[in-house]
Design an enzyme around this catalytic site. Structure first.
Site, short mmCIF file in Angstrom:
data_model
loop_
_atom_site.label_atom_id
_atom_site.label_comp_id
_atom_site.label_asym_id
_atom_site.label_seq_id
_atom_site.Cartn_x
_atom_site.Cartn_y
_atom_site.Cartn_z
N GLY A 141 87.87 -21.92 15.70
CA GLY A 141 89.24 -21.72 15.20
C GLY A 141 90.16 -22.76 15.79
O GLY A 141 89.93 -23.28 16.88
N THR A 142 91.24 -23.06 15.09
CA THR A 142 92.22 -23.99 15.63
C THR A 142 92.89 -23.35 16.84
O THR A 142 92.90 -22.13 17.00
CB THR A 142 93.28 -24.34 14.56
OG1 THR A 142 93.78 -23.11 14.03
CG2 THR A 142 92.68 -25.16 13.44
N ALA A 143 93.49 -24.22 17.68
CA ALA A 143 93.97 -23.77 18.99
C ALA A 143 95.24 -22.94 18.91
O ALA A 143 96.06 -23.10 18.00
CB ALA A 143 94.21 -24.98 19.88
#
Lengths: 255, 255, 255, 255, 255, 255, 255
Positions: free
Chosen positions: B36-38
Site C-alpha cells: 500500500g502507499t505510505a
C-alpha cells in the site's frame, strides 16, 4: 535429509506428538521466545526485581511503548520475552484473574495461584486444535504473605519457581551469569545491580539510556514500582555500565 | 531450493510457528502493508499530523473515494496502509470501541486504550484458526488529557508509540527521512510540512494535486480536522513541492 | 515453472496471504468478474446512468431474464458484472439494508452508506474461512441529498467512487474510452449516449436490439427508471450504433 | 498434461475460484445434469408445456416411479434433469416455499419469485463450505397473473427465463431443434407436439410407450395437469412418433 | 494409469463431483451393497413378498441373528442388502417415521411417503459434509389403501417403484431371472415361489435350510408376517429347491 | 524404507487406526512419558509410597517447583511422569472429581472410582478429533476402606492396578528392580527404601539432595503426607544412597 | 505395489468407502480386536458362560486390574477383546442404558435390546466424521424371560447372536474348536469347561493361575456371578489344564 523429511511430517500439525514423543509446535514457540530480547528476574529476601532489555530501535519510537514489564496487580509484576502481541494477551488474562480473585475472595491473589492459572490457559493452546501455542515466556514476580516469589511460564504451560532466572535471547549465557553471581542474601538494591549487570554482560557490559526497564516488588511495601529513568541511570552508573561512545544501533523489534 | 521448500511447509498454515519461531502468515501480511502507499504520522507539542499518499489512479475516480485517513472519534484520527477492505474493518471496530467508551464511562476513550483494544482484536486473528491476519497497519493519533499521542498497529497486533512514523511502501527511506528531520519542538504547521516533504521525498520531491490527504488533531481544540484541497495546496507551495510538468501516471490501487 | 509451482502453494487456501502479501482467491474472483460482460456507470450533474451489455444468447431466452441492472431502492440502482448468482445475493443484501434503513431512521439510505455496508459484507468472505469470495463487481448509483453518486465494489470489498466507470470484460479498453470521452457537464441524455457508445466500442461500434439494458436515476426525480426497448433504440439510433447486417451470434453466459 | 495437473489443483476444493475465475465444482455439477435424460419446456400464449424423456429401463420398474415432472403448487409444475435425489430436495424446497407464500400472503406464489427463492438456495451450496452443489437443473413453469412463465435454474443458482428450453442430455441438439421450430403463436396442443417431436429427434423420431411424461399448466385454468398415457399416445400418434418395431432397450438410470 | 490417477483425485472427497459429473463415494457405496447377499421383492395383486438370502455362516451362529427382513409397521416390511449396521440405522429411522405418522395423523403411513422420507434422509448424507453415504439398499413393501406397493432405495437416495426387484449380490442375473419369470397375475404363493427360485438360481437351484428369510404383506390382512422355517421348507420343497447333499460352506458376512 | 513410509501415513492422523490396528498418536504419547524422569509407586500393607526422581537442573530453580507428586484429596496422592503441563491438567481434573464426590455423596472418593474417571477422560482425547492425547502417565495411590490401593493410568486411558510400579524413563530396568525386590509384607518404611533404591539404581546407586520427592498415604491415618528434606535424607542415608562426590550436573527438564 | 498405493488412498479417511465398497478404518479396528487376548462366550440351556484369557504380565500387577469381564446389570455380563480403554467406554454406555431402562420401564433391559443400543452407538462412530471407530468387540450375555442369550458386537456396529463364540486373538482356531466341541445340551458346568478348554487350546492346553476370568449368568438365578480363583482352579483341574512347569512369561498388554 531423511531425518529432516521425517521431522517435517510431525511439526506441521499443531497438536500432534512426533514418534519420539515431542510436540514440535511447542518447541518452535520456544524459538519465538528466544527471538525476543531478554528479561530477567531476581528474587531477594527484600523483594523481587524484574528487568527487561529493550535496546533502542528508532530514536523516534517512544521507549515506553516497548512495554516488557507490566503491573498485574498491586503486588505482582510480569515481565515477558518473545511475541509481543501474545504477551499482551496473557498479561490481560493475568490481570483479569487477579481482579476476579479480589472480587470473589476479597483478598489479593497468590503468586503461585496466578502462575498456575496462566499456565493452565497456556496448556490448553497446546492440546486442543484450532489455535497455535503462545509464543512468549513470562516472569511473574510478587509478594505472597510477605514472602517474595518468582515464577517462570514457558510455551508448554509448565510453571517453574526460581531464585533468579532469564527468559528470551541468550538464556544460556545469562543463566550462567546469574548462577555465578547470585547470593541468597542479596539486598533489593544488589538484586537490581545483578539484573542490570546480567543484561549488560551480553552487550559489552554496557547499557544505553532507556535501554532497560526495571521494576521491583518490595516485601516491605508489597507494591509493584517501576523505576524512572533517573533511578535506572543511577544504578547503571553505580554498576559502571554506562556506554562508552557509540549509541546508535537500531534493532528491529522481535515480533 | 532446500530452504525454500522447507519454508513452504510452514507458511501455508495460518497459525503455525516455523522451526525458528516465526509466524509466516503474519510476515506475509506485513508484505501486504508494504504494497500500500505510505501514510505518515507526526506528533508535535501542538498536536498530531496524519498524512497519506494517495497518488492519482484514474482521472475519473473521485479522489475522496481513496480514503486513507478516517475520523474515529472527535479527538482521534486513524490513517492506514495496506489492504483497504481490511482497514475499513479495523476502523469500524475502533469507532465502535470509541462509542462504547463514551456510553459506558461518559468520557472520550484514551488513545492508548483504543490502540490496545484494536491490537488485541488484531492478535486474535493471528492465533485462532479459521481466518487470516489483517493485511493492514494503522496510525492512531489523538489528544489524551491535552497531550498529543501517536500509535502504530502492525499485523501481529503489537502497539508502538512514536514521535513520527511511516507505514506502507518505502518505510525504510521514509523513516530515515523522518529521523533526520524531526525535531521535538515542531509547530503543528511544521509537522504538516515535515509529513508532506517526507511523502514527496519518494517522488522526486513533488506532490501532485489531490495526491495527499492531511488531517490534524490539535492539542488546543482536541478536534480531528481534515484539510481541504486549498489548504493542502498552500502547504505544498510553502514547502516547494509542486510538480514541475508531467502529472499523468495512473497507478493500480493496492488491494 | 518454479514460480508457478510456488504460486500454486498459496492460491488454494482461501484466506491465506502469499509471501508477497497477495490474496490469490480474491484475485481469481476478479477474473470471474472479467469473464462477465461489461456494465458501465456514468455520473452526470443531472443523474446517474447505468448500462449493461447483455448480448443475445439464444433467441428463445427472454432478454429480460439476463438481469444485470436492478433497483435497490426508489433512488438507487445497481449494475453487476461477473458471477450472476453471486450478484443476486449481494443485491438482495443491498435491498434488505435499504429497507432496514428506512424502517430504522425513516429516511432513504445514503449511497455511500449502502456501498460500505455491501463492501463490509464482501470483505468478510475474504477473511473468514469456510466460504469463497464473491465473484462479482457492482456499480451502485443513486441520488443522495440531491447529488448523483456512483460507486464500485470489487471482490476484495473495497469501495471506489467514480465519475464514470466500467466493470467486467474489456475494462481496460472501456475505461480508456470513458476517460477520453467523459465531460463533467454531460447532460443525462449525453451520459446515456456515452455509456452506449462505450459498450459499442468493443463490438464494432454496434449494439444489437435487446443487447443492452439502461437505467437512470435522475437528480430531479430521485427515481430509478429502466428504459424500455423503444427508448433504448432511439438512443442507439441517435448515436448511430445500429448493427449493419449480421446479428446472430450466440454467446454462452458467464457463470 | 501441465494444464491438466494445474486444473486438478482447483477443482477439488468446493468453493474455490481457479486462476481464470471459474468454479470447477459448479461446472462438474453441470456435467451431472448432462448425464440425465432431457426435459423440455415450451411456453405458449395458452400455457406452459413440460415434457420429460424417461426411456424405459426394466420392464419390471413402474414407469411412474421415474418421476421427472412434479406439481409444486396448483399453478406451478417443475421438470428436472440430472441427479434424481438432488432434484427431490429442490422440489420439496419449492413446495415448502409455495405453501409458505400462501400462508403468509394468502395468494399463490409468483413464478419468478419462486424461481429466485430456489436459485438463492442453490447458490448457497456453491459459496459456503461443507456441502457440494446440487447436480440438477430445473424447469419451473406456471401461470402468473394469467400469463404463462417458464424458468430454468442451473447448478450455479442462476435463473433464466425462456420461451422454450431443454435441460439434460443433448441440450445442444435439442435447443437447436426448438429454435428452428418454435413459433410465438403456438397453441398449447402445438406446444405439446413441439416438445414431443424435440424429444423424439434424438431417438430416430420415435417415442416408445411410457417413454415420456407430459404436463401442462394452462393459462385459462391456471392448473397443473399431468397427461395420462392415452392422451400422450394420441399426441404421439398425431405427431407420427410411434416406434416402428424394436422397443426393448434397457438403459441404466443416471444417478 | 492416467485415468486412474485422475479418478483418485475425485473419489476421496465425500461430497465432490468428478469432472464428468459423478459422485464417486455414492458409487462406492453401491459397491458395498453388491457385497451383501441378495434380497428380493415381488409384488403380486394379493400382496408383497420379501425374501432374503442368508446363507449359513457358522453353525454356532443363530440364524435369526442375521436379520435382513424387518417389520417397519403393521403393514410395512423392509428387506436390506449391504452394510448391516447401516441398514439398522435406516430401519430404525423408518420405524420412527411410521410411529410419528400414526401419532400425528392417526393413520398408517403410506408406502410411498415412507420411502421418500427414507430417501431424503439418505440424500442428506451424500450432499452435506462430515459423514459418508449409507452403504445399503432397501426394499420397502407394504399395502396402501388396499394396494400392494414395492419400493427400492439406493445409496444416492433415489426411490424406485418395482413389480419385482433384486438388491445386493448378483443383481444383474437375478433381475434377468425376475424379468423372465414375473407375471402380473401371480398369486401371493406364486410370488413366494418366484422369489425363492430366483435366490436359488444363483446357487445351483438349491436353498439350504435356514438359508432364506421370507415375509409377506398380504393385501387382504394388510399385515406383515414372517414365515417360519416349516412354512419356508414347504415352499422350498414345492419348488424343488432342496439341496442335494453337501451343505457345509461357511461364508463370511459382508460388513 | 517401505515400512517407514507406510507408517507415516497412519501416525499423523490423531484418531485413526493403522492397518494392523494400532493408534500411533497414543504410542507416541507413550514416548513422551518415557522422556520424563521416573516416578515410582509401592503398595505395602501399611500404606502407599509415591516417589519421584527430580534430578537437579539449575541451582537457582526452586526444587519444590518441579512438582511431580500432588495431593489429590486428603487420602489420595498422584505422581506423574511425562509432559508436565499435561500432568497438571489431569491432576486438576482428579481434584475436581474428588471434590464433586464429597459434595455429592458426602464421602471420600474411592481410588478405583477416581482412577476410572481419570482414564475415561484420557480415552476421550484418543477417540474424538480436535485434540491430541495426554502425554503423561499417572500413579494414583490412596486408602480405600482402610486398604492401600495403587493404580497407573497410561496415555490410552487404560487403568492398571499394581503392587509396585514405575512410570517414565527406564521403566524396563526399574520394573525389573521392583519385581526382584518387592515383598508383600513390606513395612511403609521399607517401601520408602525400596522406592529410593529403585530410583538410585539407574543413577550409580546414588540420590543427590533434593533429587527426589517422597510422599506416603498411610493406611492408619488415611492421610497424604509429603516427606520433608530431612526425612528424605534420613532414608537416603539409611539406604546408603548418598552421592559420593560430584553433584553438579544440570539436566534439562522434560517437557 | 500399485494395489497398495491405491489402498492407502482410501484407508486414511475415517468415513470413506473404497472403490470396492469397503470401510478400511472399520477393518483396521477389527485388527485392533485381534491384537487383544481372546474372550469366549458359551450359551447353554442352564445359562451363559463368559471366559477371558488374561495371561499374566508382571507379577506385580494385580490380576483383577486386567478387567475383561464386566457386570452390566444384575442379569447381564459383558466380555471384551481389543482396545481396553475403548471397551470401558462401551461398557459404561451399556450400564447407563441398563439403568435408564429400569428407570423408564421398571424392568430389566432385554439382552437383544441392549445389544442393539450398543451397536447403534458403535455404528455412529463409523459414519459420522470427527472420531475413529471403537477398536473393541464385546460379548453380551444374559437371561431374558428365563432364556439364555449371547450376542457379539463388532467394530462395524453389527450384532450377531451365537450359541458359542470367540472374539480377539486366534478367533479362527478358537471358533473351530468351539464348533467341534459344542453341544446344544451342555450343562453350565460343561459350558465352563468348554470355554476353558478352548482358551487352553491355543496355549499347549494349559491355563496358568490367574490366567482366566470366568463369569456365569445362570438361567435359574438370572444373576451375573464371577467365579473366584478357587472355583476356577477346580474347573482347570477338572479339565486337566494345569500348567506343567514353566509359568513366567510376561506379555505386554494389548492397548
Amino acid at each position: 535429509m531423511q531425518g529432516q523429511a521425517q521431522q517435517q511430517a510431525y511439526d506441521r500439525g499443531i497438536t500432534i506428538f512426533s514418534p519420539d514423543g515431542r510436540l514440535y509446535q511447542v518447541e518452535y514457540a520456544r524459538e519465538a521466545v528466544k527471538r525476543g530480547t531478554a528479561s530477567i528476574g531476581v528474587r531477594t529476601p527484600e523483594g523481587v526485581v524484574l528487568a527487561a532489555d529493550k535496546r533502542s530501535r528508532s530514536p523516534l519510537m517512544e521507549p515506553t511503548s516497548v512495554e516488557k514489564i507490566h503491573k498485574s496487580d498491586d503486588h505482582i509484576g510480569i515481565a515477558s520475552a518473545g511475541h509481543v502481541a501474545d504477551a499482551r494477551q496473557l498479561i490481560d488474562f493475568a490481570r483479569r484473574q487477579s481482579q476476579v480473585n479480589r472480587l470473589r475472595y476479597g483478598e489479593p491473589i497468590g503468586i503461585e495461584t496466578l502462575t498456575k492459572e496462566v499456565t493452565d490457559h497456556i496448556q490448553q493452546y497446546t492440546q486442543v486444535g484450532g489455535a497455535r501455542p503462545f509464543g512468549v515466556a513470562l516472569l511473574i514476580g510478587g509478594i505472597e504473605n510477605g514472602t517474595p516469589r518468582l515464577y517462570e511460564t514457558d510455551p508448554s504451560g509448565t510453571p517453574y519457581e526460581w531464585k533468579a532466572v532469564s527468559i528470551g535471547a541468550d538464556r544460556g549465557d545469562l543463566q550462567g551469569f546469574l548462577e555465578e553471581n547470585y547470593r541468597d542474601d542479596l539486598t533489593l538494591d544488589e538484586g537490581i545491580g545483578l539484573a542490570l549487570r546480567a543484561i549488560a554482560s551480553t552487550n559489552d557490559d554496557e547499557i544505553e539510556e532507556g535501554g532497560v526497564d526495571v521494576a521491583t516488588i518490595s516485601a516491605e511495601t508489597e507494591a509493584f514500582v517501576e523505576l524512572d529513568n533517573d533511578e535506572i541511570s543511577d544504578y547503571i552508573a553505580e554498576n559502571e555500565l554506562e556506554p562508552s561512545e557509540e549509541d546508535d544501533e537500531t534493532d528491529e523489534p522481535a515480533e
